[in-house]
Design an enzyme around this catalytic site. Structure first.
Site, PDB file in Angstrom:
ATOM      1  N   THR A  12      42.368  39.654  42.419  1.00  0.00           N
ATOM      2  CA  THR A  12      42.660  39.597  40.985  1.00  0.00           C
ATOM      3  C   THR A  12      41.751  38.628  40.262  1.00  0.00           C
ATOM      4  OG1 THR A  12      44.983  40.197  41.321  1.00  0.00           O
ATOM      5  CG2 THR A  12      44.456  39.008  39.299  1.00  0.00           C
ATOM      6  N   SER A  58      42.643  42.796  47.664  1.00  0.00           N
ATOM      7  CA  SER A  58      43.095  42.255  48.953  1.00  0.00           C
ATOM      8  C   SER A  58      44.047  43.197  49.683  1.00  0.00           C
ATOM      9  CB  SER A  58      43.751  40.881  48.778  1.00  0.00           C
ATOM     10  OG  SER A  58      45.030  40.994  48.185  1.00  0.00           O
ATOM     11  N   THR A  89      45.803  37.691  46.095  1.00  0.00           N
ATOM     12  CA  THR A  89      47.033  37.035  46.531  1.00  0.00           C
ATOM     13  C   THR A  89      47.880  37.895  47.467  1.00  0.00           C
ATOM     14  OG1 THR A  89      48.209  37.819  44.553  1.00  0.00           O
ATOM     15  CG2 THR A  89      47.163  35.649  44.435  1.00  0.00           C
ATOM     16  N   ASP A  90      47.758  39.221  47.388  1.00  0.00           N
ATOM     17  CA  ASP A  90      48.699  40.074  48.109  1.00  0.00           C
ATOM     18  C   ASP A  90      48.634  39.888  49.625  1.00  0.00           C
ATOM     19  OD1 ASP A  90      49.624  41.038  45.741  1.00  0.00           O
ATOM     20  OD2 ASP A  90      48.642  42.987  45.868  1.00  0.00           O
TER      21      ASP A  90
END
Length: 342
Positions: A12, A58, A89-90
């Protein structure tokens, strides 16, 4: 002044576009340029270089990408004082755990960060997270693999993404955060004091270059048919079984679960037992519905480890040896504070 290598992988933080169409397009060079332009506190903090091995969401991060990131750190290790990996972040917690096993006892910091909003968003958290990651990476007491996010420093094996939208996306599972960052100051806990001396006394980390990705997380649900273990044999060498509560596995009159699980491990495959409850961990000795599995050869106990760490560690263990006793020894050896039962 320290020199930090920033490793851009996408996510992101590097995305552009409208909601529903976000995709990583900003290069590492563009991210660094924007950060230097818009965060004056960076002036005089460090010298900053970057590499861009990939630019992906990700969600598409795979074990082969973990190995690629680790190889960039290994080949540049002597030339830099620390490393900051920009990551979506995932799956950041999975990558942080994987790097903890691929690069062990690093006296230099390896920091992962990212953002919940793109770098170009007017209300982004990207700039603060990048700045605090660099601040932490430049500190003399920093070492090993960690995540820096929303003012919190989390051990690389203990991070879990708890929230999908809020800026404080990550929590530290069953282990205190290493530090918090407030007003440009790093406030450390005592959680890693002893380990700090071990890392600082090491001249060089231990690098590993093998993973076996044939590990699956299987979550128990009521009436899950234990025949699934037979179906999984073709494609997987290890199952990480998320049990009920503190370690409950259904105990039916036909003993179908016990038969299926023992057949799985007796065929030379690995079973890791954990709990699907986020906090406080596993204890197979509490209830009769778990005790039968406590000491069977080939069954490993996940203790208070996070699912992300269990996935990465199992893949790492499988990649190092095919010997069941050696696998157990590696699995039960604490690495970067991943378990607290020994």
């Amino acid at each position: 002044m320290k020199t930090i290598l920033m490793i851009a992988t996408g996510g992101t933080i590097a995305s552009t576009g409208q909601p529903g169409e976000l995709t990583p397009t900003l290069s590492g060079r563009e991210l660094v340029h924007k950060l230097v332009q818009e965060v004056p506190l960076l002036d005089g903090l460090c010298n900053l270089d970057y590499v861009q091995p990939m630019n992906i969401d990700s969600t598409n991060m795979r074990p082969r990408n973990w190995l690629e990131i680790a190889s960039h750190i290994e080949k540049n290790y002597d030339a830099y004082d620390g490393f900051v990996v920009l990551h979506g972040t995932d799956t950041m917690a999975y990558t942080a755990a994987a790097l903890s096993y691929l690069i062990q006892d690093s006296p230099k910091p390896i920091v992962l960060t990212g953002s919940q909003q793109p770098m170009g968003n007017p209300f982004t958290d990207a700039k603060l997270n990048m700045y605090q990651s660099l601040l932490y990476a430049c500190d003399e007491a920093s070492h090993d693999v960690s995540i820096v996010f929303s003012g919190q420093v989390i051990c690389g094996t203990r991070a879990h993404k708890q929230r999908t939208m809020s800026f404080n996306a990550f929590t530290s599972m069953n282990f205190p955060a290493i530090a918090v960052i407030r007003n440009n100051k790093i406030i450390r806990t005592s959680a890693r004091a002893a380990h700090s001396e071990t890392c600082k006394s090491a001249a060089h980390p231990r690098f590993y270059r093998q993973l076996d990705e044939k590990a699956l997380v299987l979550k128990l649900t009521p009436e899950l048919n234990p025949s699934i273990f037979e179906l999984l044999k073709r494609d997987y060498s290890a199952v990480i079984l998320e049990t009920f509560g503190i370690g409950g596995i259904p105990e039916h009159a036909d003993a179908s679960y016990e038969k299926a699980i023992f057949d799985w491990v007796d065929s030379g495959r690995t079973l890791v037992i954990t709990t699907q409850v986020d906090e406080e961990g596993l204890d197979l000795g509490v209830y009769e519905v778990g005790r039968a599995y406590a000491n069977h050869p080939g069954i490993l106990r996940g203790a208070d480890m996070s699912t992300e760490a269990l996935v990465a560690k199992t893949m790492w263990v499988l990649g190092q040896t095919s010997n069941p006793q050696e696998r157990a020894q590696l699995f039960y050896t604490p690495i970067n504070h991943d378990r607290m039962d020994v």
